[in-house]
Design a protein around this motif. Structure first.
Motif, PDB file in Angstrom:
ATOM      1  N   ALA A  91      -7.824 -13.950  56.621  1.00 48.92           N
ATOM      2  CA  ALA A  91      -6.905 -14.992  57.086  1.00 48.92           C
ATOM      3  C   ALA A  91      -5.681 -14.380  57.759  1.00 48.92           C
ATOM      4  O   ALA A  91      -5.278 -14.820  58.845  1.00 48.92           O
ATOM      5  N   ASN A  92      -5.090 -13.384  57.133  1.00 50.25           N
ATOM      6  CA  ASN A  92      -3.928 -12.732  57.741  1.00 50.25           C
ATOM      7  C   ASN A  92      -4.260 -12.156  59.112  1.00 50.25           C
ATOM      8  O   ASN A  92      -3.428 -12.178  60.027  1.00 50.25           O
ATOM      9  N   THR A  93      -5.472 -11.658  59.265  1.00 51.85           N
ATOM     10  CA  THR A  93      -5.849 -10.969  60.495  1.00 51.85           C
ATOM     11  C   THR A  93      -6.379 -11.904  61.571  1.00 51.85           C
ATOM     12  O   THR A  93      -6.055 -11.732  62.755  1.00 51.85           O
ATOM     13  N   TYR A  94      -7.167 -12.890  61.180  1.00 46.98           N
ATOM     14  CA  TYR A  94      -7.888 -13.689  62.165  1.00 46.98           C
ATOM     15  C   TYR A  94      -7.550 -15.181  62.164  1.00 46.98           C
ATOM     16  O   TYR A  94      -7.789 -15.846  63.175  1.00 46.98           O
ATOM     17  N   ALA A  95      -7.056 -15.711  61.051  1.00 45.43           N
ATOM     18  CA  ALA A  95      -6.804 -17.159  60.983  1.00 45.43           C
ATOM     19  C   ALA A  95      -5.641 -17.443  60.040  1.00 45.43           C
ATOM     20  O   ALA A  95      -5.812 -18.044  58.977  1.00 45.43           O
ATOM     21  N   PRO A  96      -4.424 -17.016  60.413  1.00 47.88           N
ATOM     22  CA  PRO A  96      -3.288 -17.176  59.498  1.00 47.88           C
ATOM     23  C   PRO A  96      -2.990 -18.619  59.109  1.00 47.88           C
ATOM     24  O   PRO A  96      -2.412 -18.863  58.048  1.00 47.88           O
ATOM     25  N   GLU A  97      -3.414 -19.559  59.914  1.00 51.06           N
ATOM     26  CA  GLU A  97      -3.180 -20.967  59.568  1.00 51.06           C
ATOM     27  C   GLU A  97      -3.929 -21.350  58.292  1.00 51.06           C
ATOM     28  O   GLU A  97      -3.533 -22.289  57.597  1.00 51.06           O
ATOM     29  N   ALA A  98      -5.011 -20.633  57.979  1.00 47.61           N
ATOM     30  CA  ALA A  98      -5.776 -20.904  56.764  1.00 47.61           C
ATOM     31  C   ALA A  98      -5.134 -20.280  55.528  1.00 47.61           C
ATOM     32  O   ALA A  98      -5.643 -20.445  54.419  1.00 47.61           O
ATOM     33  N   TYR A  99      -4.017 -19.594  55.745  1.00 43.20           N
ATOM     34  CA  TYR A  99      -3.275 -18.990  54.633  1.00 43.20           C
ATOM     35  C   TYR A  99      -1.804 -19.397  54.720  1.00 43.20           C
ATOM     36  O   TYR A  99      -0.907 -18.642  54.382  1.00 43.20           O
ATOM     37  N   GLY A 100      -1.578 -20.613  55.211  1.00 39.45           N
ATOM     38  CA  GLY A 100      -0.226 -21.155  55.257  1.00 39.45           C
ATOM     39  C   GLY A 100       0.634 -20.643  56.389  1.00 39.45           C
ATOM     40  O   GLY A 100       1.845 -20.905  56.398  1.00 39.45           O
ATOM     41  N   GLY A 101       0.044 -19.922  57.352  1.00 40.21           N
ATOM     42  CA  GLY A 101       0.850 -19.357  58.430  1.00 40.21           C
ATOM     43  C   GLY A 101       1.907 -18.424  57.862  1.00 40.21           C
ATOM     44  O   GLY A 101       1.622 -17.569  57.038  1.00 40.21           O
ATOM     45  N   MET A 102       3.143 -18.621  58.287  1.00 36.89           N
ATOM     46  CA  MET A 102       4.251 -17.820  57.763  1.00 36.89           C
ATOM     47  C   MET A 102       5.140 -18.640  56.831  1.00 36.89           C
ATOM     48  O   MET A 102       6.277 -18.267  56.564  1.00 36.89           O
ATOM     49  N   ASP A 103       4.610 -19.752  56.330  1.00 39.83           N
ATOM     50  CA  ASP A 103       5.342 -20.611  55.401  1.00 39.83           C
ATOM     51  C   ASP A 103       5.123 -20.084  53.981  1.00 39.83           C
ATOM     52  O   ASP A 103       4.030 -20.196  53.428  1.00 39.83           O
ATOM     53  N   SER A 104       6.153 -19.508  53.397  1.00 44.21           N
ATOM     54  CA  SER A 104       5.991 -18.862  52.088  1.00 44.21           C
ATOM     55  C   SER A 104       5.646 -19.866  50.989  1.00 44.21           C
ATOM     56  O   SER A 104       4.961 -19.516  50.020  1.00 44.21           O
ATOM     57  N   LYS A 105       6.104 -21.102  51.112  1.00 47.34           N
ATOM     58  CA  LYS A 105       5.765 -22.115  50.106  1.00 47.34           C
ATOM     59  C   LYS A 105       4.279 -22.453  50.166  1.00 47.34           C
ATOM     60  O   LYS A 105       3.601 -22.512  49.131  1.00 47.34           O
ATOM     61  N   LYS A 106       3.765 -22.667  51.367  1.00 42.36           N
ATOM     62  CA  LYS A 106       2.349 -22.974  51.510  1.00 42.36           C
ATOM     63  C   LYS A 106       1.492 -21.805  51.042  1.00 42.36           C
ATOM     64  O   LYS A 106       0.489 -21.985  50.356  1.00 42.36           O
ATOM     65  N   ARG A 107       1.910 -20.590  51.400  1.00 42.64           N
ATOM     66  CA  ARG A 107       1.161 -19.408  50.967  1.00 42.64           C
ATOM     67  C   ARG A 107       1.198 -19.274  49.443  1.00 42.64           C
ATOM     68  O   ARG A 107       0.201 -18.892  48.822  1.00 42.64           O
ATOM     69  N   GLY A 108       2.327 -19.607  48.861  1.00 44.78           N
ATOM     70  CA  GLY A 108       2.438 -19.542  47.408  1.00 44.78           C
ATOM     71  C   GLY A 108       1.486 -20.492  46.714  1.00 44.78           C
ATOM     72  O   GLY A 108       0.853 -20.130  45.707  1.00 44.78           O
ATOM     73  N   ILE A 109       1.375 -21.714  47.223  1.00 48.81           N
ATOM     74  CA  ILE A 109       0.451 -22.687  46.640  1.00 48.81           C
ATOM     75  C   ILE A 109      -0.986 -22.203  46.779  1.00 48.81           C
ATOM     76  O   ILE A 109      -1.805 -22.302  45.842  1.00 48.81           O
ATOM     77  N   ILE A 110      -1.326 -21.668  47.936  1.00 47.21           N
ATOM     78  CA  ILE A 110      -2.677 -21.150  48.159  1.00 47.21           C
ATOM     79  C   ILE A 110      -2.965 -19.999  47.201  1.00 47.21           C
ATOM     80  O   ILE A 110      -4.039 -19.935  46.581  1.00 47.21           O
ATOM     81  N   ASP A 111      -2.004 -19.103  47.043  1.00 48.49           N
ATOM     82  CA  ASP A 111      -2.175 -17.993  46.099  1.00 48.49           C
ATOM     83  C   ASP A 111      -2.333 -18.500  44.671  1.00 48.49           C
ATOM     84  O   ASP A 111      -3.136 -17.968  43.889  1.00 48.49           O
ATOM     85  N   TRP A 112      -1.558 -19.494  44.315  1.00 49.28           N
ATOM     86  CA  TRP A 112      -1.634 -20.068  42.968  1.00 49.28           C
ATOM     87  C   TRP A 112      -3.051 -20.585  42.704  1.00 49.28           C
ATOM     88  O   TRP A 112      -3.654 -20.284  41.667  1.00 49.28           O
ATOM     89  N   ALA A 113      -3.589 -21.357  43.640  1.00 46.84           N
ATOM     90  CA  ALA A 113      -4.932 -21.905  43.459  1.00 46.84           C
ATOM     91  C   ALA A 113      -5.987 -20.798  43.411  1.00 46.84           C
ATOM     92  O   ALA A 113      -6.914 -20.846  42.585  1.00 46.84           O
ATOM     93  N   LEU A 114      -5.856 -19.799  44.281  1.00 45.88           N
ATOM     94  CA  LEU A 114      -6.805 -18.679  44.269  1.00 45.88           C
ATOM     95  C   LEU A 114      -6.777 -17.957  42.922  1.00 45.88           C
ATOM     96  O   LEU A 114      -7.826 -17.659  42.333  1.00 45.88           O
ATOM     97  N   ASP A 115      -5.581 -17.674  42.439  1.00 43.01           N
ATOM     98  CA  ASP A 115      -5.467 -16.940  41.187  1.00 43.01           C
ATOM     99  C   ASP A 115      -5.876 -17.795  39.993  1.00 43.01           C
ATOM    100  O   ASP A 115      -6.470 -17.284  39.029  1.00 43.01           O
ATOM    101  N   TRP A 116      -5.577 -19.094  40.031  1.00 45.25           N
ATOM    102  CA  TRP A 116      -6.048 -20.012  38.984  1.00 45.25           C
ATOM    103  C   TRP A 116      -7.565 -19.943  38.881  1.00 45.25           C
ATOM    104  O   TRP A 116      -8.132 -19.885  37.775  1.00 45.25           O
TER     105      TRP A 116
END
Length: 232
Positions: A91-116
């Motif tokens: 995602a970071n390399t090819y599709a950052p929009e699928a990892y919240g772009g550069m929005d740290s809040k969106k990325r945090g939620i995505i990380d939370w769900a992944l780690d959950w």
């Protein structure tokens, strides 16, 4: 006074090939998510490595992942392993929009769900899917295990799916959806219900259906579905 926070930058790999190779077996709930993502984003493909036949323990593959586990990947001469790490990298390399772009809040939620999914939910999944698949013992009390999974999934829905189709109350797929929805899809297989009596909560069933509708490469799931059919 401390140094000021730096402004947001960009993330990428200048030597990225858009030909990522993901190694593993197509029935693995850890392999499927990054493969689906790579296929959907047209940045990579699946390479079969039969773990049972020792194909992940060859010198070539141990150079990629010294633990000899799956999934692992190569993007040119860059090697990486672990399902969530591979999803984040692609995602970071090819599709950052699928990892919240550069929005740290969106990325945090995505990380939370992944780690959950990889921590909090792992026992629920192991108590239901693994025994049916033949990869682990059944819990001492299947009904209690089913109830615990249902409770956890309802909490997931309340936390991550309250206002949108997908994680983070979004209407587009993130890398966390690829991981979570794949495991939930596996738990919705008819053989799981027949063997354990478990059924997904209604909101999670809808979530899985929405994921499948939004995933162009869902045909890759046929191998996993056929594998579970064989366990009936």
């Amino acid at each position: 006074m401390g140094a000021a926070c730096s402004s947001p930058g960009t993330i990428g790999n200048p030597s990225a090939t858009r030909a990522v190779q993901i190694y593993g077996m197509p029935i693995s709930g850890n392999v499927i998510p990054p493969v689906l993502f790579a296929m959907d984003k047209q940045c990579g493909s699946f390479v079969m490595k039969n773990m049972m036949a020792g194909e992940l323990k060859t010198p070539e593959m141990l150079a990629v992942n010294p633990w000899g586990q799956m999934p692992s990947m190569c993007d040119g001469d860059f090697a990486l392993a672990e399902s969530n790490a591979i999803l984040r990298y692609m995602a970071n390399t090819y599709a950052p929009e699928a990892y919240g772009g550069m929005d740290s809040k969106k990325r945090g939620i995505i990380d939370w769900a992944l780690d959950w999914c990889s921590t909090n939910f792992s026992k629920n999944y192991a108590d239901i899917w693994y025994p049916v698949a033949g990869f682990g013992p059944a819990p001492s009390d299947q009904n209690a295990a089913n109830a615990a999974a249902t409770e956890n999934l309802n909490k997931f829905a309340a936390q991550f799916l309250a206002k949108g189709k997908f994680i983070g109350d979004s209407d587009t797929l993130s890398i966390a959806d690829y991981k979570c929805a794949t495991l939930f899809w596996y738990l919705d297989h008819k053989t799981v219900k027949a063997k354990t009596g478990f059924e997904l909560p209604p909101r999670i069933k809808t979530y899985v259906q929405d994921f499948l509708a939004a995933c162009p490469s869902k045909a890759f799931l046929d191998a996993g579905s056929g594998f579970m059919d064989s366990k009936a």
